[in-house]
Design an enzyme around this catalytic site. Structure first.
Site, PDB file in Angstrom:
ATOM      1  N   GLN A   1      85.530  79.906  44.946  1.00  0.00           N
ATOM      2  CA  GLN A   1      85.009  78.905  43.746  1.00  0.00           C
ATOM      3  C   GLN A   1      85.983  78.982  42.542  1.00  0.00           C
ATOM      4  O   GLN A   1      86.127  78.098  42.063  1.00  0.00           O
ATOM      5  CB  GLN A   1      83.618  79.547  43.467  1.00  0.00           C
ATOM      6  CG  GLN A   1      82.507  79.310  44.123  1.00  0.00           C
ATOM      7  CD  GLN A   1      81.048  79.492  43.616  1.00  0.00           C
ATOM      8  OE1 GLN A   1      81.080  80.157  42.462  1.00  0.00           O
ATOM      9  NE2 GLN A   1      80.063  79.066  44.232  1.00  0.00           N
TER      10      GLN A   1
ATOM     11  N   ARG B   1      84.996  75.992  51.307  1.00  0.00           N
ATOM     12  CA  ARG B   1      83.777  75.940  50.459  1.00  0.00           C
ATOM     13  C   ARG B   1      83.012  77.497  50.713  1.00  0.00           C
ATOM     14  O   ARG B   1      81.890  77.333  51.372  1.00  0.00           O
ATOM     15  CB  ARG B   1      82.925  74.690  50.867  1.00  0.00           C
ATOM     16  CG  ARG B   1      83.401  73.485  50.260  1.00  0.00           C
ATOM     17  CD  ARG B   1      83.145  73.369  48.745  1.00  0.00           C
ATOM     18  NE  ARG B   1      83.482  72.317  48.215  1.00  0.00           N
ATOM     19  CZ  ARG B   1      82.686  71.134  48.017  1.00  0.00           C
ATOM     20  NH1 ARG B   1      81.435  71.207  48.502  1.00  0.00           N
ATOM     21  NH2 ARG B   1      83.042  70.021  47.333  1.00  0.00           N
TER      22      ARG B   1
ATOM     23  N   ASP C   1      88.782  76.402  43.448  1.00  0.00           N
ATOM     24  CA  ASP C   1      88.320  75.255  43.792  1.00  0.00           C
ATOM     25  C   ASP C   1      88.716  74.263  42.973  1.00  0.00           C
ATOM     26  O   ASP C   1      87.831  73.789  41.970  1.00  0.00           O
ATOM     27  CB  ASP C   1      86.778  75.136  43.911  1.00  0.00           C
ATOM     28  CG  ASP C   1      86.335  73.999  44.850  1.00  0.00           C
ATOM     29  OD1 ASP C   1      87.017  72.969  45.081  1.00  0.00           O
ATOM     30  OD2 ASP C   1      85.057  73.868  45.000  1.00  0.00           O
TER      31      ASP C   1
ATOM     32  N   TYR D   1      79.660  68.816  53.080  1.00  0.00           N
ATOM     33  CA  TYR D   1      80.220  67.222  52.787  1.00  0.00           C
ATOM     34  C   TYR D   1      79.322  66.304  53.529  1.00  0.00           C
ATOM     35  O   TYR D   1      78.638  66.428  54.503  1.00  0.00           O
ATOM     36  CB  TYR D   1      81.591  67.322  53.304  1.00  0.00           C
ATOM     37  CG  TYR D   1      82.607  68.066  52.333  1.00  0.00           C
ATOM     38  CD1 TYR D   1      83.017  67.549  51.086  1.00  0.00           C
ATOM     39  CD2 TYR D   1      83.119  69.421  52.900  1.00  0.00           C
ATOM     40  CE1 TYR D   1      83.821  68.364  50.256  1.00  0.00           C
ATOM     41  CE2 TYR D   1      83.904  70.104  51.920  1.00  0.00           C
ATOM     42  CZ  TYR D   1      84.169  69.392  50.817  1.00  0.00           C
ATOM     43  OH  TYR D   1      84.925  70.272  50.041  1.00  0.00           O
TER      44      TYR D   1
ATOM     45  N   SER E   1      86.758  70.731  43.083  1.00  0.00           N
ATOM     46  CA  SER E   1      85.328  70.788  42.341  1.00  0.00           C
ATOM     47  C   SER E   1      85.558  70.449  40.931  1.00  0.00           C
ATOM     48  O   SER E   1      85.000  69.939  40.236  1.00  0.00           O
ATOM     49  CB  SER E   1      84.682  71.902  42.534  1.00  0.00           C
ATOM     50  OG  SER E   1      84.222  71.968  43.863  1.00  0.00           O
TER      51      SER E   1
END
Length: 547
Positions: free
Chosen positions: A157, A152, A160, A259, A163
């Site tokens: 990103q 993360r 990911d 998380y 996500s």
């Protein structure tokens, strides 16, 4: 097909993992063996991306049929379509799939048994929960990258996949809830009567929870959201939902990497009580709470379900990990005490086209990240992303990855001291910027002739004008660029004063002094443009904070 030999040391300074060029690698796209899984790890668009990297691609026949991609589309994109999964496992150097390897239905064979030594596998794996599977892959001496283990961090990103899938799942959860609910989600006033908006309660405000908030709000529902992490409050409220606060003395539910974490029994009991109170007044409840590497926490007890209104709906997105509701049954929609509980785990497959496009894009991006500009497959053990996703490397177990190193920030620049170096000496004043010097010279060139030959009123006006230019320059020059947009909107007030002054000047200069009238008109024009632009910029800035 070129055979890849890993002769370089593992985890060395270069972190090499073979030095074969990308043109010698064959990427294989499999059809998922789970009959409920309709997603595919490669789409015709991602195939084109892989081919541009110099890779070759083979696709199992029918791999994309569930997501709407025909074999002909893959062939047109440049891939070679092969008839069976055995062909893909037997030829491909890099195998990409969605779900972790599993037993083949109607067969005693397991997908792990098809993995060749040195072969690379990219898929969701959940290594913390599937330790036996990881051990079997290690025994096959494969190299395995887990798409669910992307760190993360900002740089990761684009990779990911978790996500991306959570975003789709959160949206689909609202669609499923609306279907089961059987009423309008948005409030209306009609000739036939008034319809109240549905009360939606979201448990867990991660990516899936926030997507559910957006979808429910767009349908007109009134939304409340709960999360044990207080830091998500601003995100929830920015999307138009009400944040449900929860405090427990001496303990929080926030773990590493943003998380949630496992909590004490007392904390969980207080959390269950709060959730039950809000479930009682809700029409739709969507649960998304997960703990990495653990069974999903039971947040909605059977007693909470009993207290809900008849006709209410629960959509449990954590059903695959055991469920957040005590009465959830995996892959079923059941009615308990008048409440419909949706525990289906194939919500992503119900949006297979969109989910496949997003997932295949992250897989292609990962391969491109590993190949680099040199277009050579070379796993870098020093790279935080690649090392975090690497579970098994040529039969060597590398999970879990080491904790990331926190790099200290750059030291603040020291101000230069005056010659002599005495403590407490004032630093030298910085020299004036060249634009300021040019402005001063221009002001002198204008003021001197006007002072000698111009009228007294004109001299006063020009002096004020030039001083305002100098002061305005220095004010804006010293404002950080991050504040330029708010500064532009604030200057609307100043521009309004200029408008009034320009109109007065135009009126007073209309008799006898045409120059003043012209300058006043120009001031009115420019100030009007500035005011209009300021309002547009302000409106655009405010829209960024609206849903």
């Amino acid at each position: 097909m070129a055979e890849d030999k890993h002769g370089s040391p593992k985890g060395g300074a270069e972190g090499a993992d073979g030095e074969a060029g990308s043109g010698s690698f064959l990427v294989g796209v499999l059809k998922e063996v789970d009959p409920r899984e309709k997603r595919v790890a490669g789409t015709p668009a991602s195939v084109e991306r892989l081919l541009k990297m110099g890779l070759r691609v083979i696709v199992e026949s029918g791999a994309g049929a569930g997501a709407g991609f025909e074999d002909a589309a893959y062939a047109e994109a440049g891939a070679r379509v092969v008839p069976t999964a055995a062909d893909v496992w037997g030829e491909a150097d890099i195998v990409v799939k969605v779900r972790a390897p599993m037993e083949v239905p109607d067969s005693e064979e397991h997908e792990v048994d098809r993995v060749r030594e040195g072969q690379r596998l990219i898929s969701f794996l959940w290594p913390a929960q599937n330790k036996e599977l990881v051990e079997r892959l290690r025994a096959r001496k494969a190299t395995v990258l887990a798409m669910d283990a992307v760190p993360r961090i900002t740089r990761a990103q684009k990779l990911d996949a978790l996500s991306a899938m959570s975003n789709v799942a959160g949206y689909r959860a609202v669609v499923e809830a609306a279907y089961c609910y059987g009423r309008l989600l948005g409030g209306q006033v009609t000739a036939a009567g008034k319809v109240k908006p549905a009360q939606v309660f979201i448990v867990g405000a991660g990516v899936a929870g926030l997507a559910a908030i957006g979808a429910a709000r767009s349908l007109g529902a009134q939304v409340k959201a709960f999360d044990t992490r207080p830091v998500v409050r601003e995100q929830i409220e920015s999307m138009g939902a009400q944040f449900v606060p929860f405090e427990f003395q001496g303990e929080t539910g926030e773990g590493k990497g943003g998380y949630a974490k496992e909590v004490s029994d007392a904390y969980l009991a207080a959390e269950q009580q709060l959730i039950a109170e809000h479930c009682r007044g809700s029409d739709i409840v969507i649960t998304t709470a997960l703990i990495p590497g653990r069974k999903a926490p039971e947040l909605i007890t059977s007693g909470a379900v009993v207290g809900m209104r008849r006709g209410s709906v629960i959509v449990d997105l954590a059903a695959e990990q055991g469920g957040n509701c005590a009465l959830t049954e995996r892959d079923k929609t059941v009615e308990r005490y008048g409440v419909l509980i949706n525990g289906h785990t194939d919500l992503l497959s119900r949006m297979a086209l969109q989910a496949s496009e997003l997932y295949a894009n992250t897989v292609a991006t990962l391969i491109e990240e590993i190949l680099g500009k040199a277009r050579v497959w070379q796993l870098n053990m020093q790279d935080e992303i690649q090392r975090g996703m690497l579970v098994v490397h040529d039969g060597e177990l590398l999970w879990p990855p080491p904790s990331p190193t926190i790099r200290p920030g750059a030291p603040a620049p020291q101000k230069p001291s005056a010659p002599g170096g005495a403590h407490g000496a004032k630093p030298e004043a910085p020299s004036s910027p060249w634009p300021a010097r040019i402005g001063m010279v221009a002001a002198l060139l204008v003021l001197v002739p006007v002072g000698l030959f111009g009228q007294r009123e004109l001299v006063q006006h020009m002096t004020v004008f030039l001083l305002a230019c100098v002061v305005g320059w220095h004010v804006v020059w010293n404002v950080t660029p991050a504040l330029h947009t708010p500064l532009m909107s604030v200057t609307n007030a100043i521009s309004g004063i200029i408008l009034i002054g320009g109109m007065l000047l135009s009126a007073s200069g209309s008799v006898g002094v045409p120059v003043a009238a012209i300058l006043g008109a120009v001031a009115v024009l420019l100030a009007s443009i500035n005011v209009a632009g300021g309002f547009l910029v302000t409106q655009r800035m405010l829209r960024m904070f609206q849903r």
